[in-house]
Design an enzyme around this catalytic site. Structure first.
Site, PDB file in Angstrom:
ATOM      1  N   LYS A 201      30.852  47.316  53.629  1.00 25.45           N
ATOM      2  CA  LYS A 201      29.512  47.460  54.205  1.00 25.45           C
ATOM      3  C   LYS A 201      29.691  47.500  55.722  1.00 25.45           C
ATOM      4  CE  LYS A 201      25.636  47.204  52.611  1.00 25.45           C
ATOM      5  NZ  LYS A 201      24.665  48.314  52.314  1.00 25.45           N
ATOM      6  N   ASP A 257      35.371  41.824  43.164  1.00 29.83           N
ATOM      7  CA  ASP A 257      35.019  41.065  41.943  1.00 29.83           C
ATOM      8  C   ASP A 257      33.853  41.735  41.224  1.00 29.83           C
ATOM      9  OD1 ASP A 257      33.144  38.204  41.193  1.00 29.83           O
ATOM     10  OD2 ASP A 257      34.997  38.774  40.171  1.00 29.83           O
TER      11      ASP A 257
HETATM   12  C1  IPM Z   1      37.740  37.377  38.087  1.00 28.56           C
HETATM   13  C2  IPM Z   1      36.938  36.136  37.799  1.00 28.56           C
HETATM   14  C3  IPM Z   1      37.376  35.088  38.817  1.00 28.56           C
HETATM   15  C4  IPM Z   1      36.786  35.473  40.164  1.00 28.56           C
HETATM   16  C5  IPM Z   1      37.029  33.660  38.476  1.00 28.56           C
HETATM   17  C6  IPM Z   1      37.591  33.319  37.087  1.00 28.56           C
HETATM   18  C7  IPM Z   1      37.672  32.739  39.498  1.00 28.56           C
HETATM   19  O1  IPM Z   1      35.571  36.429  37.871  1.00 28.56           O
HETATM   20  O2  IPM Z   1      38.983  37.248  38.077  1.00 28.56           O
HETATM   21  O3  IPM Z   1      37.156  38.451  38.311  1.00 28.56           O
HETATM   22  O4  IPM Z   1      35.666  35.065  40.512  1.00 28.56           O
HETATM   23  O5  IPM Z   1      37.497  36.202  40.848  1.00 28.56           O
HETATM   24 MN    MN Z   2      35.071  38.493  38.209  1.00 25.40          MN
END
Ligand code: IPM
Ligand code: MN
Length: 369
Positions: A201, A257
Site C-alpha cells: 500500500k 497472510d
Molecule cells: C499462517 C497462519 C499463522 C499466521 C498463524 C498460525 C501464526 O495464519 O501461517 O498463515 O498468522 O501467519
Molecule cells: Mn494465515
C-alpha cells in the site's frame, strides 16, 4: 546448493495439535514410501498447545535445538482456540512464530496451483477447461506487522497499537528470493512473462513505499524478470478476475497472510495448500491449514496439504544438497497426488468427497507404487 547428497536426512517432526498428528503421519508414510527405507529419519519432537497445557512450554528448548540442528522441520498444525495468553493472543500461534523468528525463516512460500481434478470456485478457471492457476506468493515472514507480536502497546484499556516494521535487510532478502524464484519458473500462465509483483500500500504508507523502493533496487539484479505492482486491496480483485496473470508475488507479512488464504481458496482451499518457510539456514514445511480441532482424530482431515508440503521439503533438500534422486522422489509424489485427484475415486472431504485421511494416504501410496 550448499551441501552434498546424504544417505539419510533427519527431519525434526512436530505433529502439534488437532489434525496435526494425523496429517503428519500421513505425510511421513507417503514421503518414506517414495524415498525408500532409511532415506528419511523422522525425529518426533513435542510442541504446541497440548504440550503447553501439560508442561507450560509451547516450544521446548530441545525441540528448537532439533529444528536448528537437523536437516529440515516438518510440522502438522498448532493451536487450540480458547487457549490464550493474558493479552488475548493465542498460545498455539506462539510455536509457529517463535520458530519463524528464531530460525529466521524469512520467506514464507505459498504455491497457489490448481491441480488436475480439482475444480476452482472461479468460473472459467478449471484445469480441465484448459485455463489454470499457477503462481507463488512469497510472504515476508519475520517482520512487518508481525514484528510487534507480544510487543504492542496496551494503555489503560483505552488505547492499543502495534508497529509495522519494514527494514532494508528484511525486504531486500525476501525480494531477492522472490525475483530468483521468478527467474527459475517458466513465467505467468497468461503470457509466459517472468513477473514479480510487489503487493503493498505504497500509495498510503511510507513503510510500504519504502518496501516497494527496496524491491525496485533489488530488481536491478534481475533484468530478465518484469517487476509489477499491485495494491493489497486491488490484488484481491485481480486474484479472482485474472489469476493467470500472476507468477510470483511478494508481500509484507500481514498482507501475505491475508492474500495467501484468498489464493488458496481459488485452488481448492486450505486442505490442499502447502507452505514452505525458508531461511538461509533452515526450512519448515507444513500445510497452510490450521489444527481444525472440530474434525481432529476422526480420520476426516485431508492429508494433501501436508503431503505437498513434504514435496516442497524434498525439493528444498534436493536443491541444498544437490540430491537429484530426492527431487525425483518429490516429483513422483506430486504426480501420484494429481493422479489420485484426477481419477476422482478418492476425493477428500474438504473438496466435497468422502475419502478419509487414511484412504487418501493409501490411494496416494498406491499411485506411487
Ligand atoms: C499462517 C497462519 C499463522 C499466521 C498463524 C498460525 C501464526 O495464519 O501461517 O498463515 O498468522 O501467519
Ligand atoms: Mn494465515
Amino acid at each position: 546448493m550448499s551441501g552434498h547428497p546424504k544417505a539419510t536426512y533427519r527431519i525434526a517432526t512436530i505433529e502439534g495439535d488437532g489434525i496435526g498428528p494425523e496429517v503428519t503421519r500421513s505425510a511421513m508414510a507417503v514421503l518414506a514410501g517414495a524415498c525408500g527405507a532409511g532415506r528419511l529419519d523422522f525425529v518426533m519432537v513435542p510442541g504446541g498447545v497440548g504440550h503447553y497445557q501439560a508442561s507450560g512450554e509451547v516450544l521446548p528448548k530441545d525441540t528448537l535445538k532439533a529444528c536448528r540442528e537437523l536437516d529440515a522441520t516438518l510440522h502438522g498444525a498448532a493451536g487450540l482456540p480458547g487457549v490464550t495468553y493474558p493479552d488475548g493472543t493465542e498460545v498455539g500461534n506462539e510455536l509457529h512464530l517463535q520458530l519463524r523468528f528464531k530460525l529466521d525463516l524469512y520467506a514464507n512460500v505459498r504455491p497457489i496451483k490448481l491441480l488436475k481434478g480439482v475444480r476452482s470456485p472461479l468460473r472459467d478457471f478449471d484445469a480441465a477447461g484448459g485455463r489454470s492457476i499457477d503462481y507463488v506468493i512469497v510472504r515476508e515472514n519475520t517482520e512487518g506487522l508481525y514484528a510487534s507480536r507480544g510487543a504492542g502497546v496496551l494503555l489503560r484499556g483505552e488505547f492499543a497499537s502495534d508497529s509495522l516494521v519494514v527494514t532494508r535487510k528484511g525486504t531486500s532478502r525476501v525480494a531477492r528470493f522472490a525475483f530468483d524464484l521468478a527467474e527459475k519458473r517458466g513465467g505467468a500462465l497468461r503470457d509466459g512473462r517472468r513477473r514479480m509483483t510487489v503487493c503493498d500500500k505504497a500509495n498510503i504508507l511510507r513503510s510500504y513505499a519504502f518496501f516497494r523502493s527496496i524491491c525496485d533496487e533489488v530488481h536491478g539484479e534481475f533484468p530478465d524478470v518484469e517487476i509489477d505492482y499491485a495494491y493489497a486491496d486491488a490484488i484481491t480483485v485481480h486474484l479472482l478476475k485474472r489469476p493467470d496473470f500472476y507468477d510470483v508475488i511478494v508481500a509484507e507479512n500481514m498482507f501475505g497472510d491475508i492474500i495467501s488464504d484468498l489464493g488458496a481458496a481459488t485452488v481448492g482451499g486450505m486442505g490442499i495448500s502447502p507452505s514452505g518457510e525458508i531461511g538461509d539456514a533452515h526450512g519448515l514445511f507444513q500445510g497452510a491449514h490450521g489444527s481444525a480441532p472440530d474434525i481432529a482424530g476422526q480420520d476426516l482431515a485431508s492429508p494433501v496439504a501436508a503431503i505437498l508440503s513434504g514435496v516442497m521439503m524434498l525439493r528444498w533438500l534436493a536443491d541444498r544438497h544437490g540430491d537429484a534422486a530426492l527431487g525425483e522422489d518429490a516429483s513422483r509424489i506430486e504426480r501420484a497426488v494429481e493422479t489420485v485427484l484426477e481419477a476422482g475415486a478418492f476425493v477428500p472431504t474438504d473438496l466435497g468427497g468422502k475419502a478419509r485421511c487414511s484412504e487418501m494416504t493409501q490411494a496416494i501410496l498406491g499411485a506411487l507404487a
